[in-house]
Enzyme design. Structure first.
Site, PDB file in Angstrom:
ATOM      1  N   VAL A  21      10.969  -7.866  -4.399  1.00  0.00           N
ATOM      2  CA  VAL A  21      10.573  -7.995  -5.808  1.00  0.00           C
ATOM      3  C   VAL A  21       9.419  -8.976  -5.946  1.00  0.00           C
ATOM      4  CG1 VAL A  21      11.331  -8.695  -8.108  1.00  0.00           C
ATOM      5  CG2 VAL A  21      12.853  -7.355  -6.653  1.00  0.00           C
ATOM      6  N   PRO A  68      -9.964   0.242   0.661  1.00  0.00           N
ATOM      7  CA  PRO A  68     -10.295  -1.015   1.353  1.00  0.00           C
ATOM      8  C   PRO A  68      -9.805  -2.292   0.695  1.00  0.00           C
ATOM      9  CG  PRO A  68     -12.188  -0.226   0.137  1.00  0.00           C
ATOM     10  CD  PRO A  68     -11.127   0.829  -0.006  1.00  0.00           C
ATOM     11  N   ASP A 117       1.730  -1.361   4.169  1.00  0.00           N
ATOM     12  CA  ASP A 117       1.113  -2.314   5.090  1.00  0.00           C
ATOM     13  C   ASP A 117       0.621  -3.541   4.342  1.00  0.00           C
ATOM     14  OD1 ASP A 117       1.528  -0.943   7.415  1.00  0.00           O
ATOM     15  OD2 ASP A 117      -0.443   0.005   7.465  1.00  0.00           O
ATOM     16  N   LYS A 142       1.594  -5.855   8.787  1.00  0.00           N
ATOM     17  CA  LYS A 142       1.159  -6.152  10.151  1.00  0.00           C
ATOM     18  C   LYS A 142       0.105  -7.254  10.062  1.00  0.00           C
ATOM     19  CE  LYS A 142       1.883  -1.390  11.642  1.00  0.00           C
ATOM     20  NZ  LYS A 142       1.236  -0.143  12.103  1.00  0.00           N
ATOM     21  N   GLY A 184      -7.080   1.293   3.721  1.00  0.00           N
ATOM     22  CA  GLY A 184      -8.177   2.135   4.189  1.00  0.00           C
ATOM     23  C   GLY A 184      -7.774   3.582   4.276  1.00  0.00           C
ATOM     24  N   THR A 237     -12.371   4.510   3.571  1.00  0.00           N
ATOM     25  CA  THR A 237     -12.277   3.622   4.716  1.00  0.00           C
ATOM     26  C   THR A 237     -13.143   2.384   4.556  1.00  0.00           C
ATOM     27  OG1 THR A 237     -12.646   3.408   7.100  1.00  0.00           O
ATOM     28  CG2 THR A 237     -14.040   4.966   5.931  1.00  0.00           C
ATOM     29  N   MET A 259     -11.619  -5.180  12.945  1.00  0.00           N
ATOM     30  CA  MET A 259     -10.620  -6.002  13.643  1.00  0.00           C
ATOM     31  C   MET A 259     -11.234  -6.762  14.821  1.00  0.00           C
ATOM     32  SD  MET A 259      -7.356  -3.375  13.602  1.00  0.00           S
ATOM     33  CE  MET A 259      -8.251  -2.074  14.465  1.00  0.00           C
ATOM     34  N   GLY A 292     -13.503  -7.411   1.764  1.00  0.00           N
ATOM     35  CA  GLY A 292     -14.455  -6.643   0.971  1.00  0.00           C
ATOM     36  C   GLY A 292     -13.813  -5.835  -0.137  1.00  0.00           C
TER      37      GLY A 292
END
Length: 421
Positions: A32, A185, A208, A230, A262, A291, A345, A374
């Site tokens: 939550v 993005p 994610d 992650k 992305g 992306t 990355m 960004g």
């Protein structure tokens, strides 16, 4: 004899709270809170989070310095100086204690566990550019969400507005299924229309860390949110566990959205998730996302191609160092290309990547740009050269997520820009 009807409860008084710089206390560090905190941060609130444990997504906000965290249980003094408190725990006794402390201090209190015991309600919200619409459903969150969704559809409609029908009740479930949805993005408005529609139909969302937080804030209250964050170079949920959750929930008849930053297939392991679902006989819909490899440089003023400057662009992952045995990238070949090189990355290995490219012939003077977070309000950009960019990133304290762009396109739209900004 007919009993007289009881008194009608008073209607809530709607307000638009201007929380910029004002203390808001969030008690609880679970799903939550993960959904509610992004909207508070977007409003500029000074958020104090009190909880012994946090989800990975909330810890990412802490690590980025966006909020303050007290890793313990709530004490009444936590409300000193607060303007609002949100109780995001399912322990009714603990929630009641927070609510009582807030009442003593005349601080409005939102409670996730019991709306009837709260002094304030969180509305169903949709945002369309500068317009924010907040809907209260008379204590019925499903009615509020249905009305909100109809308004959002109306605001996003092209052509003359029509009055949409408001449907109440759960979404029609024609059997368990999974949708792999790219959320874009970072800017929540960059999710596709189809992706957003599937998100409104979802009964389970597996998200994610890089998913725009405001999208999670707009989920129905009954949606199961699975935080599969992650965090780079930190703890992560095994991909096998994510696959298992997708398959298990779909086999239970749920509509599952795997929401990914992305695009699902651009270094997003979406292909592995599709294969796992296909092997289990679970139908999958793939919804492409905007992306970051193209969108983030574009929003920062760097086109990945430009007439007379670059006729090609290459996107690579920099999560492994060039000399790592598991690396599949031919850095020696990339050094000889004349086009644009976009590295995702790659911040951790940027020094090694730069040195390798230079060693294989790429000029140290090659223009470089690094864009952090960004398309979001936290976006930062640095211009440099290939030979100096790693040191400049360290000096500027840039951190992931960040995109690295190498090539003459860095100055294509700003030819007079300084080398380092």
């Amino acid at each position: 004899m007919t009993e007289p009807a009881g008194p009608t409860p008073p209607s809530p008084y709607p307000l638009g709270l201007r929380l910029g710089g004002r203390r808001v206390v969030v008690v609880g560090g679970g799903a939550v809170a993960t959904r509610r905190v992004p909207a508070l941060l977007d409003a500029g609130a000074d958020v104090l989070l009190v909880s012994p444990e946090l989800t990975p997504a909330l810890r990412a906000h802490v690590d980025a310095g966006r909020l303050h965290w007290e890793p313990r249980r709530f004490v009444p003094d936590d409300l000193d100086g607060a303007w609002l408190v949100q109780v995001a725990v399912d322990d009714r006794a603990a929630a009641a204690a927070v609510s009582a402390a807030a009442a003593e201090r005349r601080i409005f209190c939102v409670r996730a566990d019991d709306r009837t015991a709260a002094s304030a309600w969180t509305p169903a919200v949709t945002r369309h550019g500068p317009v924010t619409v907040a809907v209260l459903g008379g204590g019925d969150p499903r009615r509020a969400m249905a009305t909100r969704d109809a308004i959002r559809a109306l605001l996003g409609r092209k052509g003359p507005p029509l009055t949409p029908a408001v449907e109440e009740g759960p979404p029609l479930n024609t059997g368990g299924r999974v949708a792999l949805v790219g959320s874009g993005p970072g800017d929540p408005e960059l999710i596709t229309v189809k992706g957003w529609r599937l998100l409104t139909e979802a009964e389970v969302v597996v998200a994610d860390r890089l998913v725009p937080g405001l999208l999670l804030d707009e989920l129905r209250p009954d949606v199961e949110l699975v935080d599969a964050s992650k965090i780079p170079y930190g703890p992560l949920r095994a991909q096998e566990e994510i696959n298992r959750i997708l398959v298990d929930r779909a086999r239970a008849g749920k509509v599952v959205v795997r929401l990914k930053g992305g695009d699902p297939y651009v270094f997003g392991r979406g292909g592995e998730e599709l294969l796992a679902c296909a092997e289990a006989g679970v139908p999958v819909t793939v919804v492409p996302g905007v992306t970051s490899a193209i969108a983030v440089p574009e929003v920062a003023g760097v086109p990945v191609t430009h007439r007379g400057v670059a006729h090609e662009f290459t996107v690579v992952s920099g999560h492994l160092a060039p000399d790592a045995p598991a690396s599949l990238v031919r850095w020696d070949a990339l050094a000889g290309l004349r086009g644009t090189l976009v590295i995702l990355m790659g911040l951790k290995n940027l020094a090694a990547i730069s040195a390798t490219l230079i060693a294989h012939g790429k000029p140290a003077e090659t223009p470089a740009a690094v864009i952090q977070e960004g398309t979001t309000a936290a976006q930062r950009m640095l211009r440099s050269t290939l030979g100096a960019v790693a040191q400049d990133v360290e000096t500027a304290a840039l951190r992931p997520p960040a995109i690295v762009v190498l090539g003459d396109v860095v100055h294509a739209l700003t030819p007079d820009a300084p080398t380092r900004a």
